[in-house]
Enzyme design. Structure first.
Site, mmCIF file in Angstrom:
data_model
loop_
_atom_site.group_PDB
_atom_site.id
_atom_site.type_symbol
_atom_site.label_atom_id
_atom_site.label_comp_id
_atom_site.label_asym_id
_atom_site.label_seq_id
_atom_site.Cartn_x
_atom_site.Cartn_y
_atom_site.Cartn_z
ATOM 1 N N ASN A 180 -11.468 -10.646 -56.236
ATOM 2 C CA ASN A 180 -10.454 -9.875 -55.512
ATOM 3 C C ASN A 180 -9.841 -8.791 -56.384
ATOM 4 O OD1 ASN A 180 -10.556 -10.921 -52.923
ATOM 5 N ND2 ASN A 180 -9.076 -12.532 -53.326
ATOM 6 N N GLU A 219 -10.015 -19.588 -50.915
ATOM 7 C CA GLU A 219 -11.448 -19.752 -51.153
ATOM 8 C C GLU A 219 -11.864 -21.213 -51.096
ATOM 9 O OE1 GLU A 219 -9.483 -19.727 -55.273
ATOM 10 O OE2 GLU A 219 -9.119 -18.980 -53.258
#
Length: 591
Positions: free
Chosen positions: A262, A297
């Site tokens: 990210n 996640e």
């Protein structure tokens, strides 16, 4: 098909009300609501013709009403076809309506026969509805669908019975005024009203239940991954537990170093990675299994009716597929991996959250063991002696596994005694149905490393699993092992190679491992016996030692190297690193 005075207001108002309700339901995303709305609004218009066109000539009223009735049943049939995902047959049904209307116009304007007009009109409506019923009935799975088709079939039956009676009643060819005031007309409209009400209510119930299910589905689904969310997963587990069927394994998965993805490539890239892992899970879930994205996640899956080893095998398949994914479209991310924890779920009153907690502990162990691996509950990462302090054991294990990961070997190797600690259950013998060639056998699931290699000269290992924390097992054997043992290894999905006729030639073993499995760097992590054998064969290039801040003079403590008496091996210091918790990492080249 004029309405008698008793129903002049009731039927149009009822049909108009349902038509408006279906319009409102359609705004919430119903697939067929607008078709139902069109049908009931057309029916309302048809029943309203005597009031709205009371000054018009009788043929104009009749043809206007018949047009709306045909349109109503056209849309009813379309709604059923839409509901059950059947082809609309637009051209066929529209052509049929045009043809029927032409016949009706001839009947009203030329023949001027009320019986023929009513029979033709009813027959056409029956055909339009029956066509949709026949096309849809095999696809009715839910009770409300069967009720809806049952009421629709009742309309067909009632219309046929009514027309048979009509032919007898109208044999004297009464005038429209006489028919309108007859008992038959009253019974016909009363029956039609009751059945129309049932039809509307069943259609509304089916459509509303669909809408509720649609919103419930949205409330229990994760929009990014398409999997269940936490609420949906817990509800699915609760239903299984209520039926006493909550038995199998729970798998928890976490993408390794996801924050780096990210931060480096952006959240869109992170979303792509999440969606990719979700697709891998969904495509491989067995029948009855379900998976969820718990947030971020982290993913959780439940596999019913499987053993812990089978759950580990499933997780390892997903792990390997994910690690091998080509995601270059989001940037040069390097290898993206995931770690998995697997726990058994026994039929009990314990809530699913307890089982997830155990799987999460196994996942934590997988992370500590270096990531990109599968850890089964109760399967230790390489353990320190049990009598060492617990906090120190945990700290040192984490350091050890960190070095293991940093060295980046293609495989790690242990001896028979160490590998036996990872075996599951009692030995399950196999009987060979053929003679096996003494050549390398590579299991279908062993298409990528790192591998867990064991030297088993006497074929004494009975693993009952095909991987260690996600690393496919490879056995080094001699050629004189039995065919029964080879049958057992193939049954369990364990790869094997041969490195000698009756004794193990370690040099040959390394050559075969490199040739058949692509292993170039082997991390030797066995006990003193296997380490000593490799050292005596001159096959060790570098030694990494950890000096730990603990003194232990207990009898029977294992040695690093254990080999027959002979010349000592000289080492050259390559580097020294001070690690957390007062640990020293010494690195030596073997001279």
């Amino acid at each position: 098909m004029d309405s008698p005075e008793n129903f002049a207001f009731a039927l149009p108002v009822m049909m108009l009300t349902f038509g408006c309700v279906f319009l409102a339901v359609g705004r919430f995303g119903s697939r067929e609501a607008y078709h139902w709305a069109a049908g009931f609004l057309c029916a309302a218009a048809a029943f309203s013709v005597p009031m709205l066109l009371y000054m018009a000539p009788q043929p104009v009223q009749a043809l206007t009403a018949e047009a709306f009735f045909l349109a109503a049943f056209y849309w009813y049939g379309g709604a059923l076809l839409k509901r059950f995902n059947q082809p609309s047959r637009f051209l066929l049904r529209t052509s049929f309506c045009v043809l029927v209307y032409a016949v009706l116009a001839y009947t009203v304007l030329v023949l001027e026969s009320l019986p023929v007009e009513l029979v033709v009109s009813d027959a056409a409506c029956v055909i339009l509805l029956a066509f949709a019923i026949v096309a849809s009935f095999r696809h009715a799975r839910e009770p409300i669908d069967r009720i809806l088709l049952g009421v629709a079939s009742l309309i067909v039956l009632e219309t046929i019975v009514r027309d048979v009676a009509l032919l007898g009643f109208l044999s004297s060819a009464p005038s429209p005024d006489e028919f309108e005031s007859s008992v038959y007309a009253f019974v016909m409209q009363a029956g039609a009203s009751v059945i129309a009400l049932l039809f509307a209510l069943s259609a509304l119930a089916a459509t509303t239940l669909d809408t509720i299910a649609q919103y419930r589905h949205a409330a229990e689904r994760d929009s990014l991954s398409g999997l269940l969310n936490r609420r949906g997963f817990e509800e699915a587990a609760r239903k299984l537990q209520a039926r006493g069927e909550l038995s199998g394994v729970v798998i928890i998965c976490d993408i390794d170093h996801f924050k780096r993805i990210n931060d480096t490539f952006g959240h869109a890239a992170g979303d792509t990675v999440i969606a990719w892992l979700a697709d891998l899970l969904r495509a491989r879930l067995p029948k009855g299994a379900f998976a969820a994205r718990f947030g971020g996640e982290e993913f959780v899956a439940f596999l019913p009716g499987v053993s812990l080893a089978e759950g580990g095998k499933f997780a390892n398949i997903v792990r390997q597929a994910f690690a091998g994914a080509d995601l270059k479209e989001i940037g040069d991310t390097g290898k993206i991996t995931a770690s998995f924890g697997v726990a058994i779920v026994n039929a009990s009153e314990a809530p699913m959250i307890d089982h997830i907690g155990r799987a999460d502990a196994a996942l934590y162990a997988a992370k500590k063991a270096g990531r990109n691996r599968v850890m089964l509950e109760g399967t230790p990462a390489r353990e320190a002696p049990e009598h060492w302090p617990g906090d120190l054991t945990e700290q040192l294990t984490e350091i050890y596994e960190g070095i293991h990961e940093a060295l980046g070997g293609d495989a790690w190797c242990v001896g028979r005694v160490t590998m036996a600690d990872f075996a599951e259950g009692e030995p399950i013998a196999a009987t060979a149905m053929q003679a096996y060639a003494r050549t390398t056998w590579k299991a279908p699931a062993a298409n990528a490393g790192p591998y867990a290699v064991a030297v088993d000269r006497y074929a004494k290992l009975h693993m009952n699993i095909d991987n260690i924390n996600g690393d496919p097992i490879v056995m080094i054997l001699s050629e004189d092992v039995s065919d029964d043992h080879l049958a057992e290894l193939q049954r369990d999905g364990i790869s094997y190679i041969f490195a000698g006729a009756s004794e193990i030639d370690l040099s040959l073993a390394l050559h075969v491992l490199g040739r058949d499995f692509g292993i170039r760097t082997l991390l030797l992590e066995g006990g003193g016996g296997i380490n000593g054998s490799f050292l005596a064969s001159g096959l060790i290039d570098e030694i990494s030692l950890l000096i730990l801040p603990i003194a232990d003079g207990s009898a029977g403590m294992p040695t690093t190297f254990d080999r027959p008496a002979g010349d000592a091996t000289r080492l050259a210091l390559k580097g020294v690193d001070r690690l957390p918790h007062d640990v020293l990492h010494l690195r030596y080249d073997v001279l």
